[in-house]
Design a protein around this motif. Sequence first.
Motif, PDB file in Angstrom:
ATOM      1  N   ILE A 126       0.843  -1.196   0.000  1.00  0.00           N
ATOM      2  CA  ILE A 126       0.000   0.000   0.000  1.00  0.00           C
ATOM      3  C   ILE A 126       0.878   1.247   0.000  1.00  0.00           C
ATOM      4  O   ILE A 126       1.917   1.278   0.645  1.00  0.00           O
ATOM      5  CB  ILE A 126      -0.947  -0.041   1.228  1.00  0.00           C
ATOM      6  N   PRO A 139      -4.692   3.874  -1.314  1.00  0.00           N
ATOM      7  CA  PRO A 139      -5.618   3.408  -0.281  1.00  0.00           C
ATOM      8  C   PRO A 139      -7.069   3.251  -0.768  1.00  0.00           C
ATOM      9  O   PRO A 139      -7.742   2.294  -0.381  1.00  0.00           O
ATOM     10  CB  PRO A 139      -5.516   4.486   0.801  1.00  0.00           C
ATOM     11  N   ASP A 140      -7.529   4.142  -1.634  1.00  0.00           N
ATOM     12  CA  ASP A 140      -8.936   4.029  -2.038  1.00  0.00           C
ATOM     13  C   ASP A 140      -9.192   2.853  -2.999  1.00  0.00           C
ATOM     14  O   ASP A 140     -10.331   2.529  -3.286  1.00  0.00           O
ATOM     15  CB  ASP A 140      -9.457   5.350  -2.620  1.00  0.00           C
ATOM     16  N   LEU A 142      -7.689  -0.143  -2.311  1.00  0.00           N
ATOM     17  CA  LEU A 142      -7.252  -1.336  -1.577  1.00  0.00           C
ATOM     18  C   LEU A 142      -8.329  -2.414  -1.477  1.00  0.00           C
ATOM     19  O   LEU A 142      -8.080  -3.579  -1.770  1.00  0.00           O
ATOM     20  CB  LEU A 142      -6.776  -0.930  -0.172  1.00  0.00           C
ATOM     21  N   ARG A 179      -1.982   5.236   9.440  1.00  0.00           N
ATOM     22  CA  ARG A 179      -2.883   5.076   8.299  1.00  0.00           C
ATOM     23  C   ARG A 179      -2.902   3.615   7.838  1.00  0.00           C
ATOM     24  O   ARG A 179      -3.950   3.036   7.579  1.00  0.00           O
ATOM     25  CB  ARG A 179      -2.377   5.983   7.170  1.00  0.00           C
ATOM     26  N   LEU A 183      -6.071   0.793   7.731  1.00  0.00           N
ATOM     27  CA  LEU A 183      -6.440   0.021   6.540  1.00  0.00           C
ATOM     28  C   LEU A 183      -6.337  -1.486   6.803  1.00  0.00           C
ATOM     29  O   LEU A 183      -7.184  -2.274   6.379  1.00  0.00           O
ATOM     30  CB  LEU A 183      -5.550   0.426   5.356  1.00  0.00           C
TER      31      LEU A 183
END
Length: 227
Positions: A126, A139-140, A142, A179, A183
Amino acid sequence: MKKIAENLQLVQSRIDSAAASCQRNSSEIRLLAVSKTKPAALVREALTCGQREFAENYLQDALPKIGELADESLVWHYIGQIQSNKTRDIAAHFDWVHSIDRLKIGQRLSAQRGPDQKPLQCCIQINVSGEVQKGGVEPDQLMKLAAALAELPRLQLRGLMVIGSNTKDNDITRSEFERARTLFEAMQTQYPSVDTLSMGMSADLEAAIVCGSTMVRIGTDIFGARQ
Ligand SMILES: *Cc1c(COP(=O)(O)O)cnc(C)c1O
């Protein structure tokens, strides 16, 4: 350079104190020795100290070493960037891959994993730093990638891999690692096989452990500086 035995002990004691500082049990944190660019003889030296898990990120450098050490029961982790034409060798020779960042690579690894081998243990890399040149999925994207990888028959989805920004600013490192932890926890709620947050290198292992790392990847502080 100090002996590898001594270096391994020093790294383990850093892991132990970082874990103690946040009331974690250090047995939850696995140590990978990153042997990239280092000869098989040094891997053997680490092995005589009980270290069994090693990580590599240059295939041409790794394959002869893995061959040379085939008589030992080692666990090999691939942590480098993956080009499509490298997936066959990675699927054949490694136990873990930490650096999957797109579906196509996962599909190829799954298709090329031998039927008599254990499923390939996989982490998604990531990108939490926002640096474009860094590998890793945004991240969006993942959860979408995780869902697709979880369907592949010869892979087992184990978690996330993160490389912290190359910075001396501890606040930046901490916020990236936090962060990643968020996640990772979101993935864990959906996939029972997810148990691995691969995070922390020689310079930032303490921050990584405080932020929930379950696997640290240490090269320099075990084997010395690389050329
Ligand atoms: C080289 C490397 C490491 C080890 O870094 P050190 O700073 O030498 O401990 C860890 N993870 C990845 C992905 C690497 O490429």
